[in-house]
Design a protein around this motif. Sequence first.
Motif, short mmCIF file in Angstrom:
data_model
loop_
_atom_site.label_atom_id
_atom_site.label_comp_id
_atom_site.label_asym_id
_atom_site.label_seq_id
_atom_site.Cartn_x
_atom_site.Cartn_y
_atom_site.Cartn_z
N PHE A 294 0.83 -1.20 0.00
CA PHE A 294 0.00 0.00 0.00
C PHE A 294 0.88 1.26 0.00
O PHE A 294 0.87 2.08 0.93
CB PHE A 294 -0.96 0.04 1.19
N SER A 295 1.66 1.39 -1.09
CA SER A 295 2.57 2.53 -1.19
C SER A 295 2.75 2.94 -2.65
O SER A 295 2.64 2.12 -3.56
CB SER A 295 3.93 2.19 -0.58
N VAL A 296 3.01 4.21 -2.85
CA VAL A 296 3.34 4.76 -4.16
C VAL A 296 4.85 4.89 -4.24
O VAL A 296 5.50 5.30 -3.27
CB VAL A 296 2.66 6.13 -4.39
N SER A 297 5.42 4.55 -5.39
CA SER A 297 6.86 4.73 -5.59
C SER A 297 7.11 5.46 -6.90
O SER A 297 6.27 5.46 -7.80
CB SER A 297 7.58 3.37 -5.59
N PHE A 298 8.28 6.08 -6.98
CA PHE A 298 8.67 6.86 -8.16
C PHE A 298 9.87 6.19 -8.81
O PHE A 298 10.77 5.71 -8.13
CB PHE A 298 9.04 8.28 -7.73
N SER A 299 9.88 6.18 -10.14
CA SER A 299 11.04 5.65 -10.87
C SER A 299 11.43 6.64 -11.96
O SER A 299 10.62 7.44 -12.42
CB SER A 299 10.72 4.28 -11.49
N GLY A 300 12.70 6.54 -12.39
CA GLY A 300 13.21 7.49 -13.35
C GLY A 300 13.80 8.68 -12.62
O GLY A 300 14.17 8.61 -11.45
N ASN A 308 3.93 8.43 1.76
CA ASN A 308 3.29 7.19 2.21
C ASN A 308 3.29 7.18 3.73
O ASN A 308 4.32 7.48 4.36
CB ASN A 308 4.06 5.96 1.72
N GLY A 309 2.16 6.84 4.35
CA GLY A 309 2.17 6.82 5.81
C GLY A 309 0.82 6.49 6.42
O GLY A 309 -0.13 6.12 5.72
N ASN A 310 0.75 6.60 7.73
CA ASN A 310 -0.46 6.36 8.51
C ASN A 310 -0.78 7.62 9.33
O ASN A 310 0.11 8.36 9.73
CB ASN A 310 -0.26 5.19 9.48
N LYS A 311 -2.06 7.82 9.56
CA LYS A 311 -2.47 8.94 10.40
C LYS A 311 -3.55 8.48 11.38
O LYS A 311 -4.57 7.91 10.97
CB LYS A 311 -3.00 10.09 9.55
N SER A 312 -3.32 8.73 12.67
CA SER A 312 -4.30 8.42 13.71
C SER A 312 -4.92 9.73 14.20
O SER A 312 -4.23 10.75 14.33
CB SER A 312 -3.64 7.71 14.89
N LEU A 313 -6.23 9.68 14.46
CA LEU A 313 -6.93 10.88 14.91
C LEU A 313 -7.77 10.52 16.14
O LEU A 313 -8.55 9.56 16.12
CB LEU A 313 -7.82 11.41 13.78
#
Length: 315
Positions: A294-300, A308-313
């Motif tokens: 469950f993450s986005v990555s960049f190439s090039g 990418n991360g988690n947030k608690s409220l």
Amino acid sequence: MKTKFVNAFKGLLVLSALIINSCQDDSIDTAQKSSNEKQSIESLKQELTPVSSQELPQTVQNQIDLSKANLSKYLNSDLQIDQVVVLGKLNTAKGIMLAHDVLSSNENTIAFGNIKDVKTVVIAKMKKIYSGDKLTATQKNIKDVVVNEIKPNDNLLEITWLNKGQKFTSFCVYRDSGIVWDNVLSGLIIMDPKGNTEVSNEGQSKIASKWYKQWWTATWLWGSDRGEIGYQITIYYSGSTVSNTDVNDWGSMSLGSARSESKVTKETGSYGQCRYALGLCTPTGSLSFSYSSFSVSFSGLGSNIIANGNKSLYP
């Protein structure tokens, strides 16, 4: 012993000759490519319809003036626009095709990075930054953009730049409404790497709600919005107990790409929690999303931001 020495000496001479020939071939190949590039540029200029004035549309002039100011502010004049020359109008099919080829040539100087984060800024000839498949992919990405964006009767200007005292040029396509594409102006962005946050607490009713929003905004060098990624988590609670949690995300990028994903990972209880995966980039790079992590990555290579991360409220 003498025979072995002679044979070894002959072998060394052959090897030296091969190395010299190889260097000569590389030099000839480089010179030929440079010559071909100059011919393509001259052919392009010949296809342009001359214009009577060097005066730019007000919108374009404003974009250039604001870009100059921001480059001076954030890069301490390491990169400057030295001169702008209007070349003419692209109103033939051949001229537009030649513009596609010239703008995507690996001889071009390109730039990318966030000028608010100087260490990310790269300025060099395309062929010096990339090689092999990455070079081919970068040229294709730029060509795809210019093929899609350049329209008949667009105009072309040549910008002379100073990069730490060294001169180079770029070709900028524009129309009355503004700049369409330039390998330097379109490659650099302005963005706060930390992003922006906002919290709201609506606590008057029996069932209260509270939300937290975080987002990153990329702008063109002249300051107008170019892209944004972000997410917002909302909890509904009574007292200290969360009864429901929602999350939404968004992403958009002009002349580039964006990706946004989010999901609730804790819906009820003492707090709500979400996971987010966000990214945006300019056309010289690409984004991908992994469902397993469950993450986005960049190439090039190119201007980009990945979050990418988690947030608690909590109530």
